[in-house]
Scaffold this motif. Sequence first.
Motif, PDB file in Angstrom:
ATOM      1  N   LYS A 190     -25.762   6.077  -2.746  1.00  0.00           N
ATOM      2  CA  LYS A 190     -26.087   5.155  -3.830  1.00  0.00           C
ATOM      3  C   LYS A 190     -25.706   5.722  -5.201  1.00  0.00           C
ATOM      4  O   LYS A 190     -25.438   4.974  -6.138  1.00  0.00           O
ATOM      5  CB  LYS A 190     -27.591   4.846  -3.795  1.00  0.00           C
ATOM      6  CG  LYS A 190     -28.074   3.942  -4.873  1.00  0.00           C
ATOM      7  CD  LYS A 190     -29.573   3.698  -4.723  1.00  0.00           C
ATOM      8  CE  LYS A 190     -30.103   2.861  -5.858  1.00  0.00           C
ATOM      9  NZ  LYS A 190     -31.549   2.639  -5.735  1.00  0.00           N
ATOM     10  N   HIS A 191     -25.641   7.043  -5.324  1.00  0.00           N
ATOM     11  CA  HIS A 191     -25.409   7.683  -6.620  1.00  0.00           C
ATOM     12  C   HIS A 191     -24.040   8.349  -6.729  1.00  0.00           C
ATOM     13  O   HIS A 191     -23.773   9.017  -7.729  1.00  0.00           O
ATOM     14  CB  HIS A 191     -26.516   8.687  -6.905  1.00  0.00           C
ATOM     15  CG  HIS A 191     -27.849   8.057  -7.045  1.00  0.00           C
ATOM     16  ND1 HIS A 191     -28.251   7.395  -8.178  1.00  0.00           N
ATOM     17  CD2 HIS A 191     -28.871   7.936  -6.168  1.00  0.00           C
ATOM     18  CE1 HIS A 191     -29.462   6.927  -8.013  1.00  0.00           C
ATOM     19  NE2 HIS A 191     -29.875   7.225  -6.788  1.00  0.00           N
TER      20      HIS A 191
ATOM     21  N   ALA B 191     -31.180  11.727  -5.868  1.00  0.00           N
ATOM     22  CA  ALA B 191     -29.785  11.374  -6.093  1.00  0.00           C
ATOM     23  C   ALA B 191     -28.862  12.481  -5.582  1.00  0.00           C
ATOM     24  O   ALA B 191     -27.748  12.208  -5.134  1.00  0.00           O
ATOM     25  CB  ALA B 191     -29.532  11.122  -7.576  1.00  0.00           C
TER      26      ALA B 191
ATOM     27  N   SER C 101     -26.454  11.366  -2.785  1.00  0.00           N
ATOM     28  CA  SER C 101     -26.829  10.124  -2.105  1.00  0.00           C
ATOM     29  C   SER C 101     -25.701   9.094  -2.257  1.00  0.00           C
ATOM     30  O   SER C 101     -25.112   8.975  -3.331  1.00  0.00           O
ATOM     31  CB  SER C 101     -28.110   9.585  -2.737  1.00  0.00           C
ATOM     32  OG  SER C 101     -28.351   8.271  -2.322  1.00  0.00           O
TER      33      SER C 101
ATOM     34  N   ARG D 227     -20.955   8.623 -10.068  1.00  0.00           N
ATOM     35  CA  ARG D 227     -21.569   8.512 -11.388  1.00  0.00           C
ATOM     36  C   ARG D 227     -21.175   9.676 -12.253  1.00  0.00           C
ATOM     37  O   ARG D 227     -21.018  10.750 -11.874  1.00  0.00           O
ATOM     38  CB  ARG D 227     -23.092   8.484 -11.271  1.00  0.00           C
ATOM     39  CG  ARG D 227     -23.551   7.249 -10.529  1.00  0.00           C
ATOM     40  CD  ARG D 227     -25.019   7.284 -10.369  1.00  0.00           C
ATOM     41  NE  ARG D 227     -25.577   6.273 -11.282  1.00  0.00           N
ATOM     42  CZ  ARG D 227     -26.849   6.105 -11.505  1.00  0.00           C
ATOM     43  NH1 ARG D 227     -27.713   6.887 -10.937  1.00  0.00           N
ATOM     44  NH2 ARG D 227     -27.267   5.181 -12.298  1.00  0.00           N
TER      45      ARG D 227
END
Length: 77
Positions: free
Chosen positions: A73-74, A50, A71, A77
């Motif tokens: 995708k992360h 991540a 990343s 967060r």
Amino acid sequence: MAAFSAVELYALLKLRVDVFVVEQACVYPELDGKDEDARHLRLLIDGETAAYARLWQPENGAPRIGRVLVSPKHRGR
């Protein structure tokens, strides 16, 4: 210190290339000869990288932190 498996190393280098070379269009070489002497920090989430950072110390100079990424995708967060 644990070594990366071939699969882990490939995934990590692919992520670095995807972020730095493709996404950010950096013009410096991604494989710069400093990885072998560096410490590599990864944040794994469900077995997937991540976040990542590389720490190393040049022979003549202060320690360096580089290749810091999250990343896609992360992010957020």
